[in-house]
Motif scaffolding. Structure first.
Motif, mmCIF file in Angstrom:
data_model
loop_
_atom_site.group_PDB
_atom_site.id
_atom_site.type_symbol
_atom_site.label_atom_id
_atom_site.label_comp_id
_atom_site.label_asym_id
_atom_site.label_seq_id
_atom_site.Cartn_x
_atom_site.Cartn_y
_atom_site.Cartn_z
ATOM 1 N N ILE A 163 0.830 -1.201 0.000
ATOM 2 C CA ILE A 163 0.000 0.000 0.000
ATOM 3 C C ILE A 163 0.866 1.253 0.000
ATOM 4 N N GLY A 164 1.972 1.210 0.745
ATOM 5 C CA GLY A 164 2.871 2.357 0.765
ATOM 6 C C GLY A 164 3.585 2.589 -0.541
ATOM 7 N N SER A 165 3.644 1.565 -1.406
ATOM 8 C CA SER A 165 4.312 1.703 -2.699
ATOM 9 C C SER A 165 3.351 1.994 -3.838
ATOM 10 N N THR A 166 2.057 1.916 -3.607
ATOM 11 C CA THR A 166 1.083 2.120 -4.678
ATOM 12 C C THR A 166 0.163 3.300 -4.390
ATOM 13 N N SER A 167 -0.742 3.136 -3.434
ATOM 14 C CA SER A 167 -1.705 4.210 -3.176
ATOM 15 C C SER A 167 -1.064 5.416 -2.516
ATOM 16 N N ALA A 168 -0.095 5.202 -1.608
ATOM 17 C CA ALA A 168 0.515 6.340 -0.909
ATOM 18 C C ALA A 168 1.231 7.300 -1.861
ATOM 19 N N PRO A 169 2.130 6.830 -2.748
ATOM 20 C CA PRO A 169 2.741 7.783 -3.684
ATOM 21 C C PRO A 169 1.742 8.392 -4.655
ATOM 22 N N SER A 170 0.677 7.665 -4.971
ATOM 23 C CA SER A 170 -0.349 8.232 -5.852
ATOM 24 C C SER A 170 -1.055 9.403 -5.178
ATOM 25 N N LEU A 171 -1.429 9.222 -3.906
ATOM 26 C CA LEU A 171 -2.163 10.270 -3.189
ATOM 27 C C LEU A 171 -1.267 11.431 -2.785
ATOM 28 N N ILE A 172 0.001 11.152 -2.485
ATOM 29 C CA ILE A 172 0.905 12.208 -2.010
ATOM 30 C C ILE A 172 1.612 12.899 -3.171
ATOM 31 N N PHE A 173 2.135 12.140 -4.133
ATOM 32 C CA PHE A 173 2.984 12.699 -5.178
ATOM 33 C C PHE A 173 2.254 12.895 -6.506
ATOM 34 N N ILE A 174 1.775 11.787 -7.057
ATOM 35 C CA ILE A 174 1.386 11.776 -8.468
ATOM 36 C C ILE A 174 0.111 12.582 -8.726
ATOM 37 N N LEU A 175 -0.971 12.276 -8.005
ATOM 38 C CA LEU A 175 -2.243 12.940 -8.283
ATOM 39 C C LEU A 175 -2.207 14.441 -8.012
ATOM 40 N N PRO A 176 -1.666 14.919 -6.864
ATOM 41 C CA PRO A 176 -1.626 16.384 -6.668
ATOM 42 C C PRO A 176 -0.841 17.113 -7.753
ATOM 43 N N SER A 177 0.273 16.514 -8.197
ATOM 44 C CA SER A 177 1.059 17.184 -9.243
ATOM 45 C C SER A 177 0.298 17.211 -10.566
ATOM 46 N N ILE A 178 -0.374 16.116 -10.911
ATOM 47 C CA ILE A 178 -1.146 16.082 -12.156
ATOM 48 C C ILE A 178 -2.302 17.075 -12.091
ATOM 49 N N PHE A 179 -2.990 17.130 -10.939
ATOM 50 C CA PHE A 179 -4.081 18.091 -10.788
ATOM 51 C C PHE A 179 -3.581 19.517 -10.996
ATOM 52 N N TYR A 180 -2.428 19.822 -10.411
ATOM 53 C CA TYR A 180 -1.879 21.170 -10.526
ATOM 54 C C TYR A 180 -1.559 21.505 -11.985
ATOM 55 N N LEU A 181 -0.946 20.554 -12.679
ATOM 56 C CA LEU A 181 -0.587 20.793 -14.067
ATOM 57 C C LEU A 181 -1.809 20.970 -14.962
ATOM 58 N N ARG A 182 -2.869 20.255 -14.662
ATOM 59 C CA ARG A 182 -4.061 20.289 -15.506
ATOM 60 C C ARG A 182 -5.018 21.426 -15.151
ATOM 61 N N ILE A 183 -5.116 21.771 -13.857
ATOM 62 C CA ILE A 183 -6.152 22.694 -13.411
ATOM 63 C C ILE A 183 -5.696 24.145 -13.433
ATOM 64 N N VAL A 184 -4.457 24.417 -13.028
ATOM 65 C CA VAL A 184 -3.979 25.800 -13.015
ATOM 66 C C VAL A 184 -3.906 26.307 -14.456
ATOM 67 N N PRO A 185 -4.615 27.383 -14.795
ATOM 68 C CA PRO A 185 -4.649 27.853 -16.196
ATOM 69 C C PRO A 185 -3.267 28.236 -16.693
ATOM 70 N N SER A 186 -3.031 27.969 -17.973
ATOM 71 C CA SER A 186 -1.720 28.261 -18.565
ATOM 72 C C SER A 186 -1.460 29.756 -18.640
ATOM 73 N N GLU A 187 -2.531 30.570 -18.720
ATOM 74 C CA GLU A 187 -2.319 32.006 -18.758
ATOM 75 C C GLU A 187 -1.880 32.547 -17.395
ATOM 76 N N VAL A 188 -2.134 31.781 -16.343
ATOM 77 C CA VAL A 188 -1.690 32.175 -15.004
ATOM 78 C C VAL A 188 -0.302 31.614 -14.716
ATOM 79 N N GLU A 189 -0.122 30.323 -14.986
ATOM 80 C CA GLU A 189 1.172 29.663 -14.789
ATOM 81 C C GLU A 189 1.518 28.914 -16.071
ATOM 82 N N PRO A 190 2.361 29.473 -16.935
ATOM 83 C CA PRO A 190 2.764 28.740 -18.144
ATOM 84 C C PRO A 190 3.391 27.398 -17.789
ATOM 85 N N PHE A 191 3.334 26.478 -18.732
ATOM 86 C CA PHE A 191 3.808 25.124 -18.441
ATOM 87 C C PHE A 191 5.288 25.110 -18.072
ATOM 88 N N LEU A 192 6.066 26.018 -18.646
ATOM 89 C CA LEU A 192 7.497 26.063 -18.356
ATOM 90 C C LEU A 192 7.831 27.010 -17.197
#
Length: 478
Positions: free
Chosen positions: A410-439
């Motif tokens: 569980i610590g190798s699958t769901s934990a990194p997904s909830l702590i690392f992967i999903l929050p970063s993906i949400f940030y990249l997808r949800i924050v508008p590019s005109e506010v925070e460009p991808f680079l």
């Protein structure tokens, strides 16, 4: 223990309609986007109009309950396979990364006005995103339920055997596998069949109190026992020659500052498992008095800091008591007939038993929303899902040989997904590019954060599978 109580109590609020468009990034400072337009002639509805009543201190307590869990029992084992300094450095890194991931979640929630982890997934990737997030949360909660039942499986026979003056290894009715089935049927299932979760809300405070009692007892037993303790009570109390008593002891009683071995693949997952609280962050934010991103981030930082201190103390004093002999479930190392440890076992057993139905509720809610969306409440479906989940978890606990495997997977699958992967993906997808460009630097940080989570998952799982294939996961004798 995970504070799913808040999620259940806020269910009606969290399942409102999603906003159609994202709000300008600067608007997050003022409030959440309303889920529907204001009535004609009235002022716009802001998040502050739905301000919660929970104080800062109580919110810290609630989030600490969400962080605290059975993972604390495996931290001394993690320290034994990394060393004191290396462990504390890794624990600090996990704590800081967990705080950063909460920052990403709060930023995303502030932009789109969403207060549930699953709905962030839907906002980022549509219905498929909601399904993925719900599946990850269900996986994590199934792992949490399994770890709680595993504690019952290992500790309840010792407690009953002590009261009945019987050998827990000798009598069939004291077998752990039988006892977890009995506890599941007689205690957990009736509680899990309740329609509402509010009656179980007090178990979070009970769980944290029990773990504080556990910490105090671990510190006290270190000074009482020193290093003169064997792997089990039988070896200590037997009349075997003195030479046999030393078997299972760390004769040098020297703490390792830095060490690496085959069991290290379990250590970071155990630490990650112990810091997961992210599905409960947004419901607690909803309840917070005078809510703002900065105030909620302060709640998260204080809670994570307090748990870091508690985890560090528990792991250090537990390791310095048993050194390299410490097991993945540290409570099992202490004498069966020690009155203080008996009280600790009873407290922990009570806490984990009452927490299992609390963890089951959000799994059932997620399954109902995914499999039966829009369906009215049905008692047969309500009961059937609870029965299936309990049977699945009982089979898993009976088949899995050690709690370290549960912590590790569980610590190798769901934990990194909830702590690392999903929050970063949400940030990249949800924050508008005109506010925070991808680079831009914030998005580059978020991208690196997600990549770190993927690497962490792949490396941990790879080492664990290698250990299972070579049999090295059993070398510790657990």
């Amino acid at each position: 223990m995970a504070r799913e109580t808040a999620m259940e109590l806020q269910d009606a609020k969290m399942n409102g309609a999603l906003p159609s468009d994202a709000v300008d990034y600067r608007q997050e400072r003022e409030g959440f986007l309303p889920s529907r337009g204001p009535a004609p002639g009235s002022k716009p509805v802001q998040f502050m109009d739905f301000e919660g009543k929970t104080s800062f201190g109580m919110s810290v307590f609630n989030l600490s309950n969400a962080i605290m869990g059975s993972g604390i029992l495996g931290l001394a084992y993690a320290m034994a396979h990394t060393g004191v300094i290396f462990f504390l450095a890794l624990l600090l890194c996990i704590a800081l990364l967990s705080s950063y991931s909460i920052h990403l979640l709060l930023t995303c929630a502030g932009i789109v006005g969403i207060r549930a982890y699953e709905q962030l997934g839907q906002r980022a990737f549509g219905p498929a995103g909601k399904v993925v997030v719900a599946a990850v949360i269900c996986l994590h909660n199934v792992g949490a339920m399994s770890s709680y039942l595993f504690i019952i499986k290992s500790e309840l026979p010792l407690v009953i055997g002590t009261f009945l003056y019987m050998d827990p290894e000798g009598d069939w009715f004291l077998k752990g596998n039988l006892l977890i089935i009995i506890v599941s049927v007689l205690i957990i299932l009736p509680l899990a069949l309740m329609k509402h979760l509010g009656y179980l809300g007090y178990t979070s405070g009970l769980s944290l109190t029990c773990m504080l009692f556990f910490l105090v007892s671990v510190i006290y037993k270190k000074f009482q026992l020193g290093c003169a303790i064997g792997r089990n009570e039988t070896a200590m109390e037997s009349e075997a020659p003195v030479g046999l008593h030393n078997q299972g002891l760390n004769s040098s009683c020297e703490a390792q500052m830095f060490t690496v071995d085959s069991q290290m693949s379990y250590t970071v997952p155990i630490m990650a498992f112990a810091f997961v609280c992210h599905p409960e962050v947004l419901p607690i934010y909803t309840e917070l008095c005078r809510p703002s991103k900065r105030r909620m981030q302060a709640v998260a930082n204080v809670s994570i800091g307090a748990m870091f201190c508690m985890y560090g103390l528990t792991a250090t004093f537990g390791y310095l008591t048993f050194y390299s002999n410490v097991e993945a479930e540290m409570l099992h190392m202490y004498s069966q007939k020690d009155p203080l440890i008996l009280c600790v076992r009873l407290a922990v057993l009570l806490a984990v038993t009452l927490t299992v139905p609390v963890v089951l509720f959000p799994i059932r809610r997620a399954l109902q929303q995914l499999l039966f969306p829009g369906k009215a409440f049905s008692w047969p479906r309500h009961v059937a899902i609870a029965l299936i989940l309990l049977v699945l978890v009982n089979v898993l606990v009976i088949c899995v040989p050690t709690i370290q495997d549960i912590f590790g997977v569980i610590g190798s699958t769901s934990a990194p997904s909830l702590i690392f992967i999903l929050p970063s993906i949400f940030y990249l997808r949800i924050v508008p590019s005109e506010v925070e460009p991808f680079l831009s630097w914030p998005k580059i940080q978020a991208l690196c954060f997600g990549v770190l989570g993927v690497l962490f998952m792949a490396i941990s799982l790879g080492f664990m599978f290698a250990n299972w294939a070579t049999g090295q996961s059993r070398l510790s004798g657990h």
